[in-house]
Design a protein around this motif. Structure first.
Motif, PDB file in Angstrom:
ATOM      1  N   LYS A  86       5.053   7.737  81.981  1.00  0.00           N
ATOM      2  CA  LYS A  86       5.651   8.684  81.032  1.00  0.00           C
ATOM      3  C   LYS A  86       5.802   8.099  79.634  1.00  0.00           C
ATOM      4  O   LYS A  86       5.915   6.893  79.459  1.00  0.00           O
ATOM      5  CB  LYS A  86       7.046   9.106  81.533  1.00  0.00           C
ATOM      6  CG  LYS A  86       7.039   9.793  82.885  1.00  0.00           C
ATOM      7  CD  LYS A  86       6.378  11.148  82.804  1.00  0.00           C
ATOM      8  CE  LYS A  86       6.586  11.962  84.080  1.00  0.00           C
ATOM      9  NZ  LYS A  86       5.799  11.461  85.227  1.00  0.00           N
ATOM     10  N   TYR A  87       5.835   9.002  78.661  1.00  0.00           N
ATOM     11  CA  TYR A  87       6.144   8.613  77.290  1.00  0.00           C
ATOM     12  C   TYR A  87       7.653   8.725  77.086  1.00  0.00           C
ATOM     13  O   TYR A  87       8.219   9.814  77.223  1.00  0.00           O
ATOM     14  CB  TYR A  87       5.423   9.534  76.304  1.00  0.00           C
ATOM     15  CG  TYR A  87       5.786   9.270  74.868  1.00  0.00           C
ATOM     16  CD1 TYR A  87       5.160   8.250  74.170  1.00  0.00           C
ATOM     17  CD2 TYR A  87       6.751  10.028  74.220  1.00  0.00           C
ATOM     18  CE1 TYR A  87       5.493   7.986  72.845  1.00  0.00           C
ATOM     19  CE2 TYR A  87       7.088   9.773  72.904  1.00  0.00           C
ATOM     20  CZ  TYR A  87       6.463   8.754  72.228  1.00  0.00           C
ATOM     21  OH  TYR A  87       6.797   8.490  70.926  1.00  0.00           O
ATOM     22  N   GLY A  88       8.277   7.595  76.780  1.00  0.00           N
ATOM     23  CA  GLY A  88       9.711   7.649  76.505  1.00  0.00           C
ATOM     24  C   GLY A  88      10.007   7.348  75.058  1.00  0.00           C
ATOM     25  O   GLY A  88      10.503   8.190  74.315  1.00  0.00           O
ATOM     26  N   CYS A  89       9.688   6.122  74.637  1.00  0.00           N
ATOM     27  CA  CYS A  89      10.044   5.698  73.276  1.00  0.00           C
ATOM     28  C   CYS A  89       8.815   5.462  72.402  1.00  0.00           C
ATOM     29  O   CYS A  89       8.880   5.602  71.188  1.00  0.00           O
ATOM     30  CB  CYS A  89      10.864   4.414  73.341  1.00  0.00           C
ATOM     31  SG  CYS A  89       9.928   3.018  74.037  1.00  0.00           S
ATOM     32  N   GLY A  90       7.731   5.048  73.024  1.00  0.00           N
ATOM     33  CA  GLY A  90       6.506   4.781  72.266  1.00  0.00           C
ATOM     34  C   GLY A  90       6.480   3.443  71.556  1.00  0.00           C
ATOM     35  O   GLY A  90       5.500   3.117  70.885  1.00  0.00           O
TER      36      GLY A  90
ATOM     37  N   ALA B 242       7.587   0.302  73.174  1.00  0.00           N
ATOM     38  CA  ALA B 242       7.777  -0.784  74.132  1.00  0.00           C
ATOM     39  C   ALA B 242       9.240  -1.132  74.397  1.00  0.00           C
ATOM     40  O   ALA B 242       9.561  -2.274  74.723  1.00  0.00           O
ATOM     41  CB  ALA B 242       7.016  -2.043  73.669  1.00  0.00           C
ATOM     42  N   GLN B 243      10.126  -0.121  74.303  1.00  0.00           N
ATOM     43  CA  GLN B 243      11.553  -0.408  74.467  1.00  0.00           C
ATOM     44  C   GLN B 243      12.182   0.177  75.734  1.00  0.00           C
ATOM     45  O   GLN B 243      13.286  -0.200  76.096  1.00  0.00           O
ATOM     46  CB  GLN B 243      12.324   0.132  73.250  1.00  0.00           C
ATOM     47  CG  GLN B 243      12.023  -0.583  71.959  1.00  0.00           C
ATOM     48  CD  GLN B 243      12.472  -2.030  71.979  1.00  0.00           C
ATOM     49  OE1 GLN B 243      13.612  -2.330  72.287  1.00  0.00           O
ATOM     50  NE2 GLN B 243      11.565  -2.942  71.677  1.00  0.00           N
ATOM     51  N   CYS B 244      11.498   1.111  76.408  1.00  0.00           N
ATOM     52  CA  CYS B 244      12.187   1.802  77.508  1.00  0.00           C
ATOM     53  C   CYS B 244      11.572   1.585  78.879  1.00  0.00           C
ATOM     54  O   CYS B 244      12.240   1.747  79.891  1.00  0.00           O
ATOM     55  CB  CYS B 244      12.268   3.299  77.216  1.00  0.00           C
ATOM     56  SG  CYS B 244      10.713   4.199  77.484  1.00  0.00           S
ATOM     57  N   GLY B 245      10.286   1.280  78.941  1.00  0.00           N
ATOM     58  CA  GLY B 245       9.634   1.009  80.220  1.00  0.00           C
ATOM     59  C   GLY B 245       9.109   2.226  80.961  1.00  0.00           C
ATOM     60  O   GLY B 245       8.509   2.078  82.032  1.00  0.00           O
ATOM     61  N   ALA B 246       9.285   3.429  80.437  1.00  0.00           N
ATOM     62  CA  ALA B 246       8.829   4.628  81.148  1.00  0.00           C
ATOM     63  C   ALA B 246       7.312   4.637  81.353  1.00  0.00           C
ATOM     64  O   ALA B 246       6.801   5.259  82.280  1.00  0.00           O
ATOM     65  CB  ALA B 246       9.257   5.881  80.385  1.00  0.00           C
TER      66      ALA B 246
ATOM     67  N   CYS C 269       2.295   2.260  76.326  1.00  0.00           N
ATOM     68  CA  CYS C 269       2.410   2.997  75.060  1.00  0.00           C
ATOM     69  C   CYS C 269       2.065   2.123  73.865  1.00  0.00           C
ATOM     70  O   CYS C 269       1.796   2.631  72.778  1.00  0.00           O
ATOM     71  CB  CYS C 269       3.824   3.538  74.870  1.00  0.00           C
ATOM     72  SG  CYS C 269       5.078   2.245  74.604  1.00  0.00           S
TER      73      CYS C 269
HETATM   74  S1  FES Z   1       7.253   4.729  76.279  1.00  0.00           S
HETATM   75 FE1  FES Z   1       8.992   3.435  76.148  1.00  0.00          FE
HETATM   76  S2  FES Z   1       8.170   1.474  76.572  1.00  0.00           S
HETATM   77 FE2  FES Z   1       6.437   2.756  76.483  1.00  0.00          FE
END
Ligand code: FES
Ligand code: FES
Length: 151
Positions: A37-41, A43-47, A60
């Motif tokens: 999944k796309y979360g933050c774009g 490299a901060q959330c790990g989705a 991402c």
């Molecule tokens: S979308 Fe958050 S780390 Fe990649």
């Protein structure tokens, strides 16, 4: 546009994209693998976590030009029948809430267990701390990793 060939879930695929296209977009938009999944774009959330040559990475923030010829595994390719020990433990502990972060959580945990089959509580916390869960399922994630490690 340029052509890049990579191995995704054991299959060689070729995509025709701009060199700076993030791997996450290649997976989701070009290959239809929407587990990551796309979360933050940034490299901060790990989705968006997938495996690159067996290591957990943030898809991402990696351009496709950097992974040509390399091996990527997504949640869809983690096990043939969805029966990886972590996937079974996730079911046993009823881990997900909304589910958005969970593919990334499992892929990160899978890389951990591949390199360290019996992690301590601290090692689990250390390995997983960068994967954010907005629903706060951290306690169940931790328990499921312990269960999978004991299998
Ligand atoms: S979308 Fe958050 S780390 Fe990649
Ligand atoms: S289960 Fe909802 S964000 Fe983790």
């Amino acid at each position: 546009m340029s052509q890049y060939t990579l191995t995704v879930n054991g299959r060689d695929v070729t995509v025709d994209v701009e060199p700076d296209t993030p791997v996450l977009w290649v997976l989701r938009d070009h290959l239809g693998l929407v587990g990551a999944k796309y979360g933050c774009g940034v490299a901060q959330c790990g989705a968006c976590t997938v495996h690159l040559n067996g290591s957990a990475v943030r898809s991402c923030s990696i351009p496709v030009s950097g992974v040509a010829g390399q091996r990527i595994t997504t949640i869809e390719g983690l096990s043939e029948r969805g029966d990886h020990p972590l996937q079974k433990a996730w079911l046993e502990h009823d881990v997900p809430q909304c589910g958005y972060c969970q593919a990334g959580q499992i892929m990160n945990a899978a890389a951990l267990l591949a390199s360290n089959p019996s992690p301590t509580d601290n090692e689990i916390d250390e390995a997983m701390h960068g994967n954010i869960c907005r629903c706060g399922t951290y306690t169940r994630i931790h328990a499921a990793i312990k269960t999978a490690a004991a299998e």
